[in-house]
Design a protein around this motif. Structure first.
Motif, PDB file in Angstrom:
ATOM      1  N   ALA A  46       0.813  -1.222   0.000  1.00 12.68           N
ATOM      2  CA  ALA A  46       0.000   0.000   0.000  1.00 12.68           C
ATOM      3  C   ALA A  46       0.841   1.263   0.000  1.00 12.68           C
ATOM      4  CB  ALA A  46      -0.930  -0.011   1.211  1.00 12.68           C
ATOM      5  N   ASP A  47       2.105   1.169   0.431  1.00 12.82           N
ATOM      6  CA  ASP A  47       3.006   2.326   0.449  1.00 12.82           C
ATOM      7  C   ASP A  47       3.903   2.371  -0.780  1.00 12.82           C
ATOM      8  OD1 ASP A  47       2.045   3.193   2.939  1.00 12.82           O
ATOM      9  OD2 ASP A  47       3.369   1.799   3.992  1.00 12.82           O
ATOM     10  N   SER A  48       3.549   1.581  -1.822  1.00  9.76           N
ATOM     11  CA  SER A  48       4.327   1.519  -3.072  1.00  9.76           C
ATOM     12  C   SER A  48       5.729   0.980  -2.855  1.00  9.76           C
ATOM     13  CB  SER A  48       4.379   2.902  -3.743  1.00  9.76           C
ATOM     14  OG  SER A  48       3.082   3.327  -4.112  1.00  9.76           O
ATOM     15  N   LEU A  56      -2.067 -15.053   1.257  1.00 19.30           N
ATOM     16  CA  LEU A  56      -3.130 -15.318   0.282  1.00 19.30           C
ATOM     17  C   LEU A  56      -4.487 -14.828   0.777  1.00 19.30           C
ATOM     18  CD1 LEU A  56      -2.248 -18.963  -0.818  1.00 19.30           C
ATOM     19  CD2 LEU A  56      -1.851 -16.871  -2.112  1.00 19.30           C
ATOM     20  N   ALA A  57      -4.647 -14.766   2.103  1.00 20.16           N
ATOM     21  CA  ALA A  57      -5.942 -14.411   2.677  1.00 20.16           C
ATOM     22  C   ALA A  57      -6.098 -12.917   2.920  1.00 20.16           C
ATOM     23  CB  ALA A  57      -6.142 -15.165   3.994  1.00 20.16           C
ATOM     24  N   ALA A  58      -5.038 -12.128   2.679  1.00 23.97           N
ATOM     25  CA  ALA A  58      -5.123 -10.685   2.930  1.00 23.97           C
ATOM     26  C   ALA A  58      -6.047 -10.020   1.923  1.00 23.97           C
ATOM     27  CB  ALA A  58      -3.729 -10.064   2.856  1.00 23.97           C
ATOM     28  N   GLN A  59      -6.655  -8.928   2.333  1.00 19.61           N
ATOM     29  CA  GLN A  59      -7.570  -8.179   1.466  1.00 19.61           C
ATOM     30  C   GLN A  59      -7.011  -6.771   1.239  1.00 19.61           C
ATOM     31  OE1 GLN A  59     -10.673  -9.044   0.038  1.00 19.61           O
ATOM     32  NE2 GLN A  59     -10.542  -7.063  -0.982  1.00 19.61           N
ATOM     33  N   PRO A  60      -6.310  -6.499   0.141  1.00 22.26           N
ATOM     34  CA  PRO A  60      -5.936  -7.466  -0.906  1.00 22.26           C
ATOM     35  C   PRO A  60      -4.634  -8.184  -0.558  1.00 22.26           C
ATOM     36  CG  PRO A  60      -5.226  -5.287  -1.534  1.00 22.26           C
ATOM     37  CD  PRO A  60      -5.915  -5.125  -0.204  1.00 22.26           C
ATOM     38  N   SER A  61      -4.253  -9.177  -1.363  1.00 23.52           N
ATOM     39  CA  SER A  61      -3.015  -9.905  -1.115  1.00 23.52           C
ATOM     40  C   SER A  61      -1.789  -9.056  -1.412  1.00 23.52           C
ATOM     41  CB  SER A  61      -2.982 -11.182  -1.958  1.00 23.52           C
ATOM     42  OG  SER A  61      -4.062 -12.032  -1.602  1.00 23.52           O
ATOM     43  N   PHE A  62      -1.922  -8.084  -2.295  1.00 23.72           N
ATOM     44  CA  PHE A  62      -0.900  -7.056  -2.552  1.00 23.72           C
ATOM     45  C   PHE A  62      -1.638  -5.864  -3.132  1.00 23.72           C
ATOM     46  CE2 PHE A  62      -1.164  -9.928  -6.152  1.00 23.72           C
ATOM     47  CZ  PHE A  62      -1.290  -9.089  -7.244  1.00 23.72           C
ATOM     48  N   GLN A 107       0.741  -0.191 -14.577  1.00 24.84           N
ATOM     49  CA  GLN A 107       0.563  -0.584 -13.177  1.00 24.84           C
ATOM     50  C   GLN A 107      -0.921  -0.846 -12.951  1.00 24.84           C
ATOM     51  OE1 GLN A 107       2.942   1.309 -10.124  1.00 24.84           O
ATOM     52  NE2 GLN A 107       1.155   1.545  -8.791  1.00 24.84           N
ATOM     53  N   VAL A 108      -1.222  -2.023 -12.396  1.00 26.36           N
ATOM     54  CA  VAL A 108      -2.606  -2.444 -12.195  1.00 26.36           C
ATOM     55  C   VAL A 108      -2.838  -2.668 -10.708  1.00 26.36           C
ATOM     56  CG1 VAL A 108      -4.343  -4.202 -12.709  1.00 26.36           C
ATOM     57  CG2 VAL A 108      -2.720  -3.503 -14.483  1.00 26.36           C
ATOM     58  N   PRO A 109      -3.841  -2.007 -10.103  1.00 28.56           N
ATOM     59  CA  PRO A 109      -4.147  -2.250  -8.697  1.00 28.56           C
ATOM     60  C   PRO A 109      -4.820  -3.603  -8.498  1.00 28.56           C
ATOM     61  CG  PRO A 109      -5.710  -0.709  -9.637  1.00 28.56           C
ATOM     62  CD  PRO A 109      -4.688  -0.954 -10.696  1.00 28.56           C
ATOM     63  N   MET A 110      -4.659  -4.123  -7.288  1.00 27.47           N
ATOM     64  CA  MET A 110      -5.238  -5.426  -6.931  1.00 27.47           C
ATOM     65  C   MET A 110      -6.182  -5.227  -5.756  1.00 27.47           C
ATOM     66  SD  MET A 110      -5.345  -8.723  -7.365  1.00 27.47           S
ATOM     67  CE  MET A 110      -5.563 -10.288  -6.495  1.00 27.47           C
ATOM     68  N   VAL A 111      -7.412  -5.704  -5.894  1.00 32.23           N
ATOM     69  CA  VAL A 111      -8.388  -5.566  -4.805  1.00 32.23           C
ATOM     70  C   VAL A 111      -8.917  -6.926  -4.364  1.00 32.23           C
ATOM     71  CG1 VAL A 111      -9.059  -3.242  -5.504  1.00 32.23           C
ATOM     72  CG2 VAL A 111     -10.263  -5.221  -6.455  1.00 32.23           C
TER      73      VAL A 111
END
Length: 257
Positions: A46-48, A56-62, A107-111
């Protein structure tokens, strides 16, 4: 004795083989890069900041995936992320993101949560560059990718990225309250220019010190000169008086004779 030595050698060779084979077994879950991959993806938090793995279970994983270079010409309208399972099946895991500046690395965000896609013990994360033709995304023939080595609910990236270290803080020299560094040599002011306030006080104090020094040196010299002058005048007057007395005595003696 020989039997014990032979058995010991066999044991050492077996343990060494297991140790050498352990890393390969641990990383066997990360599939090789697909044949159409032309660059390695970088995953960001999240801080680039660059990450080497995550949950794998984090929201988002990256937070986002970044390509090393720009998308190929003709496929710079948009981009998206897909996961390629070890059985070859492909599942899209992100939204289609328009590319504002196609000449820059995409660059593509992941949600999403990676554990929702049943990736098993390994997968390949790929970025597809798209051309939007009549609103329909058409992917380029090449992708950017990174391998995911999955164990339980944790993934590690293969190849492992180089995490930059934070440079040591630099110390900035402090300036005294007067505004002038004691070790700084100041150039002489140009003709007609004002003297900086930070140096005016020092120059004035220096002039006063010079005047005080000059006065303390000149006053004794003047006093000595005055004493010498007075003494010289007194000597001249004494000699004149003596000469006059002698002249009177000579005159009186002549008259009496």
């Amino acid at each position: 004795m020989l039997l014990k030595t032979a058995a010991h050698r066999v044991t050492v060779v077996g343990v060494a083989a297991l140790l050498l084979g352990a890393p390969a077994a641990a990383h066997a879950s990360a599939p090789a890069a697909p044949a159409n991959s032309v660059g390695v993806l970088t995953l960001l938090d999240a801080d680039s900041q660059i990450i080497a793995g995550g949950s794998l279970a984090a929201q988002p994983s990256f937070a986002a995936a970044r390509a090393p270079v720009a998308c190929p010409a003709g496929f710079r309208d948009a981009a998206r992320l897909a996961a390629i399972r070890t059985d070859g099946t492909v599942v899209v895991i992100s939204a289609t993101v328009p590319l504002i500046e196609g000449s820059m690395p995409a660059q593509v965000p992941m949600v999403s949560v990676l554990s929702d896609f049943g990736l098993g013990d390994g997968a390949t994360l790929a970025m597809e560059c798209l051309s939007l033709r009549g609103g329909i995304p058409v992917p380029a023939a090449t992708v950017f990718s990174i391998g995911l080595d999955i164990s339980a609910d944790v993934f590690m990236l293969r190849p492992a990225p180089a995490i930059p270290t934070t440079p040591p803080p630099t110390t900035t020299p402090t300036t005294p309250a007067g505004g002038v560094d004691p070790g700084q040599v100041l150039p002489p002011p140009a003709a007609g220019s004002a003297i900086p306030s930070s140096t005016a006080g020092a120059a004035s104090a220096q002039r006063e010190d010079n005047l005080a020094t000059t006065g303390s040196t000149v006053f004794p010299l003047l006093a000595s000169a005055g004493l010498l002058l007075i003494g010289g005048i007194g000597a001249v007057l004494w000699r004149r008086r003596k000469t006059a007395i002698q002249h009177l005595d000579s005159s009186a003696g002549a008259e009496n004779g």
